[in-house]
Design an enzyme around this catalytic site. Structure first.
Site, PDB file in Angstrom:
ATOM      1  N   TYR A  92       0.770  -1.350   0.492  1.00 32.27           N
ATOM      2  CA  TYR A  92      -0.313   0.309  -0.007  1.00 32.27           C
ATOM      3  C   TYR A  92       1.037   1.045  -0.161  1.00 32.27           C
ATOM      4  O   TYR A  92       2.130   1.156   0.440  1.00 32.27           O
ATOM      5  CB  TYR A  92      -0.757  -0.027   0.956  1.00 32.27           C
ATOM      6  CG  TYR A  92      -0.215   0.735   2.651  1.00 32.27           C
ATOM      7  CD1 TYR A  92       0.024   1.705   2.684  1.00 32.27           C
ATOM      8  CD2 TYR A  92      -0.071  -0.131   3.280  1.00 32.27           C
ATOM      9  CE1 TYR A  92       0.252   1.578   4.471  1.00 32.27           C
ATOM     10  CE2 TYR A  92       0.747  -0.064   4.461  1.00 32.27           C
ATOM     11  CZ  TYR A  92       0.536   1.210   5.058  1.00 32.27           C
ATOM     12  OH  TYR A  92       1.560   1.030   6.809  1.00 32.27           O
ATOM     13  N   CYS A  93       0.195   2.188  -0.427  1.00 24.16           N
ATOM     14  CA  CYS A  93       1.106   3.565  -0.243  1.00 24.16           C
ATOM     15  C   CYS A  93      -0.204   4.236  -0.132  1.00 24.16           C
ATOM     16  O   CYS A  93      -1.054   3.826   0.699  1.00 24.16           O
ATOM     17  CB  CYS A  93       1.391   4.192  -1.449  1.00 24.16           C
ATOM     18  SG  CYS A  93       0.105   4.209  -2.635  1.00 24.16           S
ATOM     19  N   ARG A  94      -0.228   5.896  -0.191  1.00 25.69           N
ATOM     20  CA  ARG A  94      -0.905   6.537   0.553  1.00 25.69           C
ATOM     21  C   ARG A  94      -2.842   7.052  -0.456  1.00 25.69           C
ATOM     22  O   ARG A  94      -4.071   6.637   0.265  1.00 25.69           O
ATOM     23  CB  ARG A  94      -0.640   8.703   0.252  1.00 25.69           C
ATOM     24  CG  ARG A  94      -1.431   9.319   0.913  1.00 25.69           C
ATOM     25  CD  ARG A  94      -1.564  10.589   0.327  1.00 25.69           C
ATOM     26  NE  ARG A  94      -1.615  11.440  -0.720  1.00 25.69           N
ATOM     27  CZ  ARG A  94      -2.805  11.714  -1.168  1.00 25.69           C
ATOM     28  NH1 ARG A  94      -3.519  11.964  -0.561  1.00 25.69           N
ATOM     29  NH2 ARG A  94      -2.342  11.825  -2.877  1.00 25.69           N
ATOM     30  N   MET A 121      -3.817   3.960   2.607  1.00 23.77           N
ATOM     31  CA  MET A 121      -3.322   4.644   3.475  1.00 23.77           C
ATOM     32  C   MET A 121      -4.698   5.516   3.949  1.00 23.77           C
ATOM     33  O   MET A 121      -4.895   5.189   5.377  1.00 23.77           O
ATOM     34  CB  MET A 121      -2.174   5.331   4.086  1.00 23.77           C
ATOM     35  CG  MET A 121      -1.938   5.278   5.346  1.00 23.77           C
ATOM     36  SD  MET A 121      -1.523   3.862   5.897  1.00 23.77           S
ATOM     37  CE  MET A 121      -2.177   5.292   7.911  1.00 23.77           C
TER      38      MET A 121
END
Length: 134
Positions: A92-94, A121
């Site tokens: 995952y990232c933002r 996120m």
């Protein structure tokens, strides 16, 4: 003679079909929903959870049990990831862009179970899930 040629073409066609089936990669990327179950699987070392955001973003808040491996340096972590080549890896990232870039790298290196965290996120936070801060 026609029978020999027809038989040869059938054998070649079958061999080509089998070869393509064995080397084809899935194009659809699997995803995992934000849930306490995810945290449990990560805590039990069943799944590896990778946060591909910057170290600063990671320090500001990340999912419990996640490890930080910034997407632009994902190749630098291959030796650490080798033991997870055939195990579930959730990335995952933002918001999703960087996670998909990292996923593509790992999939091209034949990591078999690379999945994306639905909502990344932003989705995790919106769901009111636990966040660790450094």
């Amino acid at each position: 003679m026609r029978i020999v040629v027809a038989g040869f073409l059938v054998v070649v066609s079958i061999a080509l079909f089998v070869s393509l089936q064995c080397t084809a990669k899935a194009t659809a990327q699997a995803s995992v929903a934000a849930s306490p179950y995810l945290i449990e699987r990560v805590a039990n070392n069943d799944w590896l959870l990778i946060d591909v955001r910057s170290p600063e973003e990671f320090a500001d808040g990340h999912i419990p049990g996640a490890v930080n491996m910034p997407h632009e340096n994902i190749n630098d972590y291959l030796s650490e990831l080798e033991g997870h080549k055939n195990k579930p890896i959730i990335i995952y990232c933002r918001s999703g862009r960087r996670a998909k870039l990292a996923m593509k790298v790992l999939e091209e290196l034949d990591f078999s179970e690379v999945m994306h965290l639905e909502g990344d996120m932003l989705g995790w936070s919106a769901a009111g899930m636990t966040i660790d801060r450094m």
